[in-house]
Design an enzyme around this catalytic site. Structure first.
Site, PDB file in Angstrom:
ATOM      1  N   LYS A 128      39.773  46.393  31.696  1.00  0.00           N
ATOM      2  CA  LYS A 128      40.088  45.017  31.335  1.00  0.00           C
ATOM      3  C   LYS A 128      41.317  44.489  32.087  1.00  0.00           C
ATOM      4  CE  LYS A 128      38.086  44.598  26.706  1.00  0.00           C
ATOM      5  NZ  LYS A 128      37.287  45.822  26.682  1.00  0.00           N
ATOM      6  N   HIS A 164      32.114  42.718  15.710  1.00  0.00           N
ATOM      7  CA  HIS A 164      32.272  42.424  17.141  1.00  0.00           C
ATOM      8  C   HIS A 164      30.983  42.713  17.921  1.00  0.00           C
ATOM      9  CE1 HIS A 164      36.568  41.895  16.463  1.00  0.00           C
ATOM     10  NE2 HIS A 164      36.593  43.070  15.872  1.00  0.00           N
ATOM     11  N   ARG A 182      25.778  44.408  34.375  1.00  0.00           N
ATOM     12  CA  ARG A 182      24.412  44.853  34.098  1.00  0.00           C
ATOM     13  C   ARG A 182      23.631  43.687  33.515  1.00  0.00           C
ATOM     14  NH1 ARG A 182      24.665  45.128  28.531  1.00  0.00           N
ATOM     15  NH2 ARG A 182      26.684  45.694  27.642  1.00  0.00           N
TER      16      ARG A 182
END
Length: 680
Positions: free
Chosen positions: A116, A235, A300
Site C-alpha cells: 500500500k 470490509h 487481477r
C-alpha cells in the site's frame, strides 16, 4: 490465440474461464485438490490434473506443481482467476521463466501495487489523488503519532501489506492512538509478516467506487467505467452495481482518467481494478461535491466484473485471453458506452444473524430462477461453481454463487434482483439470500444513500426480521405434512384415508415445533365436514398471543408442484423441502425455517451441565482455558480456524471447564464437542 490454457483456480471463476475459452475454441486444463476431485470446474475443462491436498497451501498455492502441470499438458498460458496466486509476483515471474504466458499483468506491476505505501508513492508521482495521510518508511511510533495529529482525527491506521479488512484500526481521539497502533502492528505481523503501517484521514460517509481498467502490450489503455461496492460487511463486499448511482459525467471522466494514469504508471497489462474511496461531504444528495482518493489497485479480475460486462456488452475474460495472446484491446475508449444498470449479489453460505459466520454443508437443494442464464449476458445471470449435491467445505471461501441482473435503469434492476432472489431455492445450509432481499428494501439502498456503513446503519431493519411470519410458517409445516399424507391414499374407500377423516365426530393431532428458537405446540383439528383448524399455543398450553385463536387451514396442489396454503386470512403460494426435522419454506414474500420436532427421536435427551460444539468443520487454533477453570458467560474459551477466518468460541453461561476434548492443531467436524462445561 492460445490452443490450450491451464486454469490455476477453482469455483465459479474457473468455470467462467472454461466457459469463455470453450466458446473461443481454446482447450482448458483444470487443477484440483482432494476436496475438488468431482467439482464442477473439473467437469467443464478438457483435462484435469491433481495438485495436492484439500487445504490451499497443499494444492492451489503450490505454484511449481501448477507450472509443471501446464507444461506436461502442453498449455501455452496460465489463467490465475482471482485469489490464490492471481496477485503473486513470484508466480507470475515463474510462469515467464518457464516459457508460459501469465494471463495477467507483468510481475513488476504486481509488485509495485502489492504494498500500500509503495503504491501510494507511485500514485502521488502519477498525479492520482490520495487520501491525506502518511505513507513513509519511518515507522517510529512518535513520528506516526505526530503525523496523525497533523492529519486530524479521526484517522485510520492500516497495515501497509494488508487486505481483507485485517490490520486496520479507526482512531477517533489522540489519546487512543498508541494502543490502536500497537494492536494494528501486532495483527499485521501475524497476518502478513510485516508490521509497517500507514496513517490516513478517515473519510466521511465513504463510498467504495472502483474503476475497471484494461491495458494491452501495445500501450493502449481504456477504462470500462465504475462499480459501486459500498455495501459491505466486515470490509467485504455484499452487493455491487454499475454504474455508480449519482455519478456525474465529469466525476466519471476524472476517476476513469486517474485510473488509467495509475495503470500507465506501472506499465500495466490485462484486467485491473483501481479502487477509490469517495467522500460525500455535502451528504448523499449532493454528488457534485464528492471527492475521490486512491486506495489500492487490485492487479487481477474482480469477483464483481459481470456488472461491468452487463452495462458495456463485453466479455472481460475474452479480453484477458486476447490481450495475453498479444492482440490489441478489442475497443477504444470512444467505442465504450454505458447501457442500463446492473447489480450483483453475492450469495454466501453464512449466517447474517450470527455476525455473518460462514457455514458448511451440502447443497441438498440448489435451484436458480428458471429464466436465469449461466456465464452469459441476460436479464438474470448466475455464475456458480457448484451444483445440487455439492458440498461447501471449510477449506475455501463460502460463496455459493453470484446473481447478476440487468435493467434499463436502477429501479428496474432492483425489482429484477429482488424477484430473482425470491426464486432462489437453497436447502442444506444457511445462506444470506433473505438478508440480501432485506438490504434491497431499505431506504438507504433503494434511495441510493450509500456508504460503507449502510449495514450497521440499517441494522434495526436488517437483523432479527421475520419475513414469512410465525403463523404462516406453522401453517406451512402442518400443511406440508398433511398435504403429503392426503396424497398418500391407501385405497378409494373413506376408511382407508390418511387425512384424519372419521365417520362420526372430529379428530385432533398435536405437533411440537420450534420457530426462531421458540418452542410451540400446534393442534390440528380435523372437522367432520373435511375442513381443518390450527390452534397455536405455548408449551404450557396457553394460546399464543401473536396469532389467531384458531384459523382454518386449506392446502391445495398447483400444477407447478407448489402448494397454495391458506391460514385464516393469509394466503401464500409456497414451496417446501424437509431437511431432517427442519422444513425450509419459500414464498414470494420471503423464506423461513421451522423445525417439526420428532419427539420419539429426542426421547432420553437431557442431563446437567453444558457442552460446546464446533459451529463448522475446521481446525482448533487454541484454548484459552484448561480443565478446572471457572468461566463467565461470554468469556472466550477457544479459537477455531475455518474458511480462511478465525472464530472465537465463547461460554454460553457461567460454569466450570470439565474437560478439553481436542488439542490445538486438531481438525474437527461440524458439531464435534470441543469441551465440556459444568453449570455454575
Amino acid at each position: 490465440m492460445f490452443k490450450k490454457i491451464l486454469i490455476a483456480n477453482r469455483g465459479e471463476i474457473a468455470c467462467r474461464v472454461a466457459s469463455t475459452a470453450r466458446r473461443m475454441g481454446v482447450q482448458t486444463v483444470a487443477v484440483y485438490s482432494d476436496a475438488d476431485a468431482r467439482s464442477k470446474h473439473v467437469q467443464l475443462c478438457n483435462e484435469a490434473v491433481h495438485v495436492g491436498g484439500s487445504a490451499p497451501k497443499d494444492s492451489y498455492l503450490q505454484w511449481q506443481r501448477i507450472i509443471d502441470a501446464a507444461k506436461s499438458k502442453g498449455a501455452q498460458a496460465i489463467h490465475p482467476g482471482y485469489g490464490f496466486l492471481s496477485e503473486n509476483e513470484e508466480f507470475a515471474q515463474a510462469c515467464a521463466d518457464a516459457g508460459l504466458v501469465f494471463i495477467g499483468p507483468p510481475a513488476s506491476a504486481i509488485l509495485a501495487m502489492g504494498l500500500k505505501a509503495e503504491s501510494k508513492r507511485l500514485m502521488e508521482q502519477a498525479g492520482v489523488p490520495l487520501v491525506p495521510g502518511y505513507h513513509g518508511a519511518d515507522q517510529d511510533p512518535d513520528l506516526l503519532k505526530k503525523e496523525a495529529d497533523r492529519i486530524g482525527y479521526p484517522v485510520l491506521i492500516k497495515a501497509s501489506a494488508g487486505g481483507g479488512g485485517k490490520g486496520m484500526r479507526l482512531v477517533e481521539k489522540a489519546e487512543d492512538f498508541a494502543a490502536a497502533l500497537e494492536s494494528c502492528k501486532r495483527e499485521a505481523i501475524n497476518s502478513f509478516g510485516d508490521d509497517a503501517v500507514l496513517v490516513e484521514k478517515y473519510v466521511l460517509r465513504p463510498r467504495h467506487i472502483e474503476i475497471q481498467v484494461f491495458g494491452d502490450t501495445h500501450g493502449n489503455y481504456v477504462y470500462l467505467f465504475e462499480r459501486d461496492c459500498s455495501v459491505q460487511r466486515r470490509h467485504q463486499k455484499v452487493l455491487e452495481e454499475a454504474p455508480a448511482p449519482g455519478m456525474t459525467p465529469e466525476l466519471r471522466k476524472q476517476m476513469g482518467e486517474a485510473a488509467v494514469a495509475a495503470a500507465r504508471a506501472v506499465n500495466y497489462v490485462g484486467a485491473g481494478t483501481v479502487e477509490f474511496i469517495v467522500e460525500q461531504p455535502g451528504g448523499y444528495d449532493k454528488p457534485e461535491e464528492m471527492k475521490f482518493y486512491f486506495m489500492e489497485m487490485n492487479t487481477r479480475l474482480q469477483v464483481e466484473h459481470p456488472v461491468t460486462e452487463a452495462i458495456t456488452g463485453t466479455d472481460l475474460v475474452e479480453w484477458q485471453l486476447r490481450v495475453a495472446a498479444g492482440e490489441k484491446l478489442p475497443k477504444t475508449q470512444d467505442e465504450l458506452q454505458i447501457n442500463g444498470h446492473a447489480i450483483e449479489a453475492r450469495i454466501n453460505a453464512e449466517n447474517p444473524e450470527n455476525n455473518f459466520l460462514p457455514v458448511t454443508g451440502t447443497l441438498k437443494t440448489y435451484r436458480t430462477p428458471e429464466w436465469s442464464v449461466t456465464f452469459e449476458r441476460g436479464d438474470a445471470r448466475v455464475d456458480s461453481g457448484v451444483r445440487e449435491g455439492d458440498a461447501i467445505s471449510p477449506f475455501y471461501d463460502s460463496m455459493i454463487a453470484k446473481l447478476i441482473v440487468w435493467g434499463a435503469d436502477r429501479e428496474q434492476a432492483l425489482a429484477r434482483l429482488d424477484g430473482a432472489l425470491a426464486h432462489m431455492r437453497i436447502v442444506g445450509l444457511t445462506t444470506n439470500v433473505q438478508f440480501l432481499r432485506q438490504i434491497l428494501a431499505t431506504e438507504s439502498f433503494s434511495q441510493a444513500k450509500l456508504d460503507t456503513a449502510l449495514i450497521p446503519r440499517e441494522a434495526d431493519v436488517l437483523f432479527g426480521q421475520d419475513s414469512l411470519g410465525m403463523p404462516m410458517s406453522v401453517a406451512a409445516a402442518i400443511g406440508h405434512r398433511t398435504f403429503n399424507e392426503i396424497k398418500d391414499l391407501q385405497g378409494k374407500d373413506p376408511f382407508s384415508r390418511r387425512d384424519g377423516w372419521r365417520a362420526y365426530g372430529g379428530f385432533s393431532r398435536q405437533f411440537q415445533l420450534m420457530y426462531r428458537g421458540e418452542p410451540l405446540q400446534a393442534d390440528l383439528r380435523y372437522e367432520h365436514d373435511g375442513t381443518y383448524y390450527i390452534v397455536i399455543s405455548k408449551p404450557d398450553g396457553t394460546l399464543h398471543p401473536e396469532v389467531l385463536t384458531e384459523g382454518p387451514l386449506i392446502v391445495e396442489e398447483r400444477d407447478d408442484g407448489r402448494m397454495d396454503v391458506r391460514y385464516g386470512d393469509d394466503r401464500q403460494v409456497l414451496q417446501a423441502w424437509l431437511d431432517g426435522e427442519e422444513l425450509n419454506v419459500f414464498s414470494q414474500r420471503g423464506s423461513s425455517q421451522i423445525t417439526v420436532v420428532d419427539s420419539l427421536f429426542h426421547s432420553g435427551e437431557g442431563g446437567e451441565g453444558g457442552r460446546l460444539t464446533a459451529p463448522m468443520p475446521g481446525k482448533v487454533v487454541s484454548f484459552a482455558v484448561k480443565a478446572g477453570d471457572k468461566v463467565a458467560k461470554g468469556q472466550p474459551l477457544a479459537v477455531m480456524e475455518a474458511m480462511k477466518m478465525e472464530h472465537t468460541i465463547s461460554a454460553p453461561a457461567d460454569g466450570e471447564v470439565v474437560e478439553l476434548l481436542f488439542a490445538p492443531g486438531d481438525q474437527v467436524q461440524d458439531g464435534d464437542e470441543l469441551l465440556t462445561l459444568k453449570s455454575a
